[in-house]
Design a protein around this motif. Structure first.
Motif, mmCIF file in Angstrom:
data_model
loop_
_atom_site.group_PDB
_atom_site.id
_atom_site.type_symbol
_atom_site.label_atom_id
_atom_site.label_comp_id
_atom_site.label_asym_id
_atom_site.label_seq_id
_atom_site.Cartn_x
_atom_site.Cartn_y
_atom_site.Cartn_z
ATOM 1 N N THR A 1 -14.321 4.993 20.928
ATOM 2 C CA THR A 1 -14.876 4.937 22.279
ATOM 3 C C THR A 1 -15.604 3.627 22.523
ATOM 4 O O THR A 1 -16.314 3.128 21.658
ATOM 5 C CB THR A 1 -15.854 6.117 22.499
ATOM 6 N N LEU A 2 -15.409 3.094 23.719
ATOM 7 C CA LEU A 2 -16.071 1.854 24.096
ATOM 8 C C LEU A 2 -17.557 2.102 24.323
ATOM 9 O O LEU A 2 -17.940 3.007 25.068
ATOM 10 C CB LEU A 2 -15.433 1.297 25.369
ATOM 11 N N ASP A 3 -18.403 1.319 23.680
ATOM 12 C CA ASP A 3 -19.854 1.431 23.813
ATOM 13 C C ASP A 3 -20.384 0.088 24.329
ATOM 14 O O ASP A 3 -20.327 -0.915 23.621
ATOM 15 C CB ASP A 3 -20.483 1.755 22.459
ATOM 16 N N PRO A 4 -20.906 0.036 25.578
ATOM 17 C CA PRO A 4 -21.364 -1.245 26.151
ATOM 18 C C PRO A 4 -22.458 -1.928 25.345
ATOM 19 O O PRO A 4 -22.644 -3.130 25.464
ATOM 20 C CB PRO A 4 -21.885 -0.847 27.536
ATOM 21 N N THR A 5 -23.194 -1.177 24.531
ATOM 22 C CA THR A 5 -24.246 -1.799 23.725
ATOM 23 C C THR A 5 -23.690 -2.425 22.453
ATOM 24 O O THR A 5 -24.395 -3.174 21.773
ATOM 25 C CB THR A 5 -25.327 -0.777 23.356
#
Length: 529
Positions: free
Chosen positions: A265-269
């Motif tokens: 999953t893409l995590d912006p942090t």
């Protein structure tokens, strides 16, 4: 009329005027006062406000709007916009926001201060104005949500949805967002953009929803197919907190025989995140370019085997790592992003020369007087060929620095064209490498014909007026799209940064040394870690 009545009328008129004037006294606030008030507010220090502000008014103002003080820092300018009896309104420009402040006054002092509306400052100048305490406001902007991943509302700001309840977060500028322009002759993707919040589409017609605001339309991206026209706009990318120089952090994936079986999953942090891609017409694009303060531009032209999304991420990484303070523009030509499409990409690059020159021309129309170009791999086929052909015309297109990184160009053709390019540039720099994997692949596909960015045993391309730097020891790809971190990349980026800021010839770093070494005269330069 009897004379004594005239005297009474005169006395009454003076008394009325005095009474009227005290009730509708002209405001006494000047620009310097407003800037001093703004600075005191940003420090949450009402006692630092000028004497014309009543102490109680200063205290109430700071207390009421305290949560905005961190955002409204850097008081750059204040300009009067509206003057009425007993009040005056100023537009205040901060580093990251602009806002309208209203000052209620009598003949001697400021009685009350209020912030009427505010908005973040963007390149597109397209953020809607919002009231400080408007809890029903729509999201700040339609923002692309890549891969369907929800973005942390503390990063995004604006309205968020929780069941049937709409709540509003204070808009906040995220300092890790890189914002830059793009121009592409790719076809637009048919995939509808995935947007934050629940904005209403401008229209649907018979196709997917269209989200537009002030002449800017959200799009999901562009394909590898060719478009006879030019599309232009602005991109916003978030750089994660744990970013390492030279790297593009993306979610890990599991691949088998070239097929992606799973991606985390893409995590912006933790990962680079495309926050928005917005297109507009070319005239508005030029006006927006013209509105930027610094008239220094950096155009990045990507290489072979590069999808539009990958080009966007690489441009963001380069801009961030270089800490470039001018205006960045991505020129993305139609690459399908597949090794098997080498010949298609090559023809696309050659077919993009006119579009590239059009972008440079747009920058001149927007008032830019210093334009540098970084071209990587096959992107040099676009830039070198375009500038060489233009040099032979009556009105050639000129730029400042042309920086050629591992150019995937026939070596003989490069040597032939570079003399023409030298006529329309102030400086030419070649970063060559014998270890660039992408370049070695291109050489094999091209039938073993030497490439201009390669370093054979006889040495790299050396020509008059060309600064050649052998960076073979940097690793296997300088600007390629593998996702490894090279400890030495920082030094080469430092070298690039000095070149872009000062235009100095090499050696610019102690790690870059002339070859052959003194006392012989250096023919080119080598990176020595």
């Amino acid at each position: 009329m009897p004379q004594h009545w005239l005297k009474y009328l005169a006395v009454w008129s003076i008394a009325f005027a005095t009474s009227f004037g005290s009730s509708y006294a002209q405001p006494i606030v000047a620009e310097r006062d407003v800037l001093q008030i703004c600075e005191a507010f940003s420090r949450k220090a009402p006692e630092r406000m000028p004497a014309i502000v009543q102490p109680e008014a200063a205290k109430n103002f700071v207390g009421r709007y305290a949560r905005f003080s961190d955002r409204l820092r850097g008081c750059l300018s204040a300009s009067e916009r509206e003057r009425e009896p007993n009040s005056v309104t100023f537009l205040i420009q901060n580093t990251q926001y602009e806002s309208y402040w209203k000052f209620l006054t009598d003949s001697n002092s400021v009685q009350r201060i209020s912030i009427e509306r505010f908005r973040p400052v963007t390149l597109a100048d397209d953020e809607p104005w919002r009231a400080p305490f408007d809890v029903t406001a729509a999201p700040i902007r339609p923002t692309i949500r890549p891969g369907g991943t929800k973005i942390d509302p503390d990063i995004q700001g604006g309205a968020i949805q929780k069941g049937d309840q709409s709540t509003a977060q204070d808009s906040r500028i995220d300092t890790r967002i890189v914002e830059f322009f793009y121009a592409t002759n790719r076809k637009q993707s048919d995939t509808p953009p995935d947007v934050e919040g629940d904005p209403q589409p401008a229209f649907t017609s018979d196709g997917p929803p269209v989200y537009s605001l002030n002449g800017w339309t959200a799009v999901s991206g562009y394909t590898g197919e060719r478009n006879p026209d030019l599309s232009v706009g602005i991109v916003r990318v978030r750089v994660p907190e744990g970013h390492h120089v030279g790297n593009i952090e993306l979610p890990p994936s599991l691949k088998l025989f070239g097929f992606e079986l799973r991606r985390d999953t893409l995590d912006p942090t933790k990962h680079f995140t495309i926050r928005s891609i917005e297109k507009t017409d070319e005239a508005k694009w030029i006006r927006t370019l013209a509105s930027t303060k610094k008239k220094k531009a950096l155009v990045f032209v990507h290489g072979f085997n590069t999808k539009f999304r990958d080009a966007v991420l690489r441009t963001a990484q380069i801009t961030w790592d270089l800490q470039f303070r001018g205006t960045t523009i991505l020129f993305s030509w139609p690459s399908r992003g597949d090794i098997a499409d080498y010949l298609y990409d090559k023809e696309s690059a050659l077919g993009s020369r006119t579009a590239f020159l059009r972008v440079i021309d747009d920058l001149y129309k927007a008032g830019y007087d210093n334009i540098d170009v970084i071209a990587h791999s096959m992107g040099n086929l676009v830039a070198v060929e375009a500038l060489s052909n233009s040099a032979a015309t009556r009105s050639p297109t000129a730029i400042a620095q042309l920086i050629m990184v591992a150019p995937d160009v026939d070596r003989d053709m490069f040597v032939q064209d570079i003399s023409g390019v030298a006529k329309v540039t102030k400086g030419l720099t070649l970063y060559a490498s014998k270890n660039d994997k992408a370049l070695q692949l291109s050489k094999r596909i091209a039938g073993g014909i030497p490439r201009a960015g390669d370093v054979p045993d006889a040495g790299p391309v050396v020509l008059p007026g060309l600064w050649t730097i052998d960076v073979s020891l940097i690793g296997d790809e300088l600007f390629g799209l593998n996702h490894n971190t090279f400890a030495t990349t920082r030094n080469v980026l430092n070298d690039l940064a000095i070149l872009l800021m000062e235009g100095k010839p090499p050696p610019r770093l102690v790690e870059i040394r002339g070859f052959p070494e003194p006392p012989q005269k250096a023919a080119y330069f080598r990176y020595i870690p």
